[in-house]
Design a protein around this motif. Structure first.
Motif, PDB file in Angstrom:
ATOM      1  N   UNK A  45       2.546   0.439  12.726  1.00 31.54           N
ATOM      2  CA  UNK A  45       3.183   0.934  11.417  1.00 31.54           C
ATOM      3  C   UNK A  45       3.473  -0.241  10.444  1.00 31.54           C
ATOM      4  N   UNK A  46       3.937  -1.392  11.136  1.00 35.83           N
ATOM      5  CA  UNK A  46       4.016  -2.573  10.158  1.00 35.83           C
ATOM      6  C   UNK A  46       2.596  -2.971   9.645  1.00 35.83           C
ATOM      7  N   UNK A  47       1.785  -3.125  10.345  1.00 37.44           N
ATOM      8  CA  UNK A  47       0.438  -3.313   9.943  1.00 37.44           C
ATOM      9  C   UNK A  47      -0.051  -2.280   8.909  1.00 37.44           C
ATOM     10  N   UNK A  48       0.090  -1.139   9.264  1.00 36.38           N
ATOM     11  CA  UNK A  48      -0.416   0.180   8.190  1.00 36.38           C
ATOM     12  C   UNK A  48       0.172  -0.174   6.934  1.00 36.38           C
ATOM     13  N   UNK A  49       1.582  -0.465   6.862  1.00 37.38           N
ATOM     14  CA  UNK A  49       2.553  -0.696   5.962  1.00 37.38           C
ATOM     15  C   UNK A  49       1.902  -1.908   5.157  1.00 37.38           C
ATOM     16  N   UNK A  50       1.423  -2.927   5.658  1.00 32.60           N
ATOM     17  CA  UNK A  50       0.754  -4.109   5.023  1.00 32.60           C
ATOM     18  C   UNK A  50      -0.576  -3.684   4.353  1.00 32.60           C
ATOM     19  N   UNK A  51      -1.258  -2.731   5.128  1.00 33.82           N
ATOM     20  CA  UNK A  51      -2.664  -2.455   4.641  1.00 33.82           C
ATOM     21  C   UNK A  51      -2.421  -1.625   3.399  1.00 33.82           C
ATOM     22  N   UNK A  52      -1.375  -0.624   3.358  1.00 29.92           N
ATOM     23  CA  UNK A  52      -1.242   0.350   2.223  1.00 29.92           C
ATOM     24  C   UNK A  52      -0.718  -0.894   0.889  1.00 29.92           C
ATOM     25  N   UNK A  53       0.119  -1.637   1.202  1.00 29.60           N
ATOM     26  CA  UNK A  53       0.643  -2.560   0.226  1.00 29.60           C
ATOM     27  C   UNK A  53      -0.576  -3.369  -0.400  1.00 29.60           C
ATOM     28  N   UNK A  54      -1.327  -3.913   0.466  1.00 24.41           N
ATOM     29  CA  UNK A  54      -2.526  -4.446  -0.020  1.00 24.41           C
ATOM     30  C   UNK A  54      -3.595  -3.483  -0.753  1.00 24.41           C
ATOM     31  N   UNK A  55      -3.715  -2.361  -0.430  1.00 23.87           N
ATOM     32  CA  UNK A  55      -4.777  -1.482  -1.069  1.00 23.87           C
ATOM     33  C   UNK A  55      -4.026  -1.022  -2.373  1.00 23.87           C
ATOM     34  N   UNK A  56      -2.772  -0.784  -2.468  1.00 17.29           N
ATOM     35  CA  UNK A  56      -2.089  -0.502  -3.844  1.00 17.29           C
ATOM     36  C   UNK A  56      -1.975  -1.845  -4.689  1.00 17.29           C
ATOM     37  N   UNK A  57      -2.069  -2.918  -4.081  1.00 20.40           N
ATOM     38  CA  UNK A  57      -2.244  -3.933  -5.268  1.00 20.40           C
ATOM     39  C   UNK A  57      -3.584  -3.952  -5.629  1.00 20.40           C
TER      40      UNK A  57
END
Length: 147
Positions: A129-141
């Motif tokens: 879940x933490x990794x998914x959150x990081x990926x989503x934040x990267x995608x949003x950026x």
């Protein structure tokens, strides 16, 4: 037969085992606390109160009446407030001990759920879940940068 199947599913899922383990540990914990109160805390308290035994403290409402042969014809009626006091001390000690144990377990759980803490192994679901959150934040950026 359906009831047996449902019971089997209930037992296999672990709910029944968790309950059984909790009951067994609770019974053992009760014995430990009982000894702790009666053999560790109450003797010094009794010493401080000039040898007063809490268990024997009571308000006698009616004295026992003995017959000619020495047997009680009428039993004593009394309110045992000393036993209540001892039970209250048990309750306070059990409550405080459980509070300390739960606080310690929460601290361990919070430490295990912290993905940045390398001293403890993070559970796989939390790490994913933490990794998914990081990926989503990267995608949003990246999406914000394109705009």
């Amino acid at each position: 037969m359906k009831l047996f199947k449902e019971f089997k599913e209930f037992a296999v899922k672990g709910n029944m085992m968790d309950m059984a383990i909790g009951i067994i540990i609770g019974a053992s914990f009760n014995k430990v606390i009982d000894v702790l109160v009666k053999k560790v805390f109450l003797p010094p308290l009794s010493l401080l109160t000039d040898g007063v035994n809490l268990q024997s403290k009571r308000i006698i409402l009616r004295e026992a009446v003995a017959g000619d042969n020495g047997a009680n014809v009428i039993d004593e009626v009394a309110i045992g407030y000393g036993a209540l006091g001892e039970a209250f001390i048990d309750f306070i000690i059990i409550g405080f001990t459980i509070f300390i144990v739960v606080k310690f377990m929460n601290k361990l759980r919070n430490k295990a759920q912290d993905t940045k803490d390398e001293t403890v192994v993070t559970p796989k679901d939390i790490a994913l879940l933490s990794h998914l959150t990081e990926l989503m934040e990267e995608q949003n950026a990246l999406l914000k940068a394109k705009q």
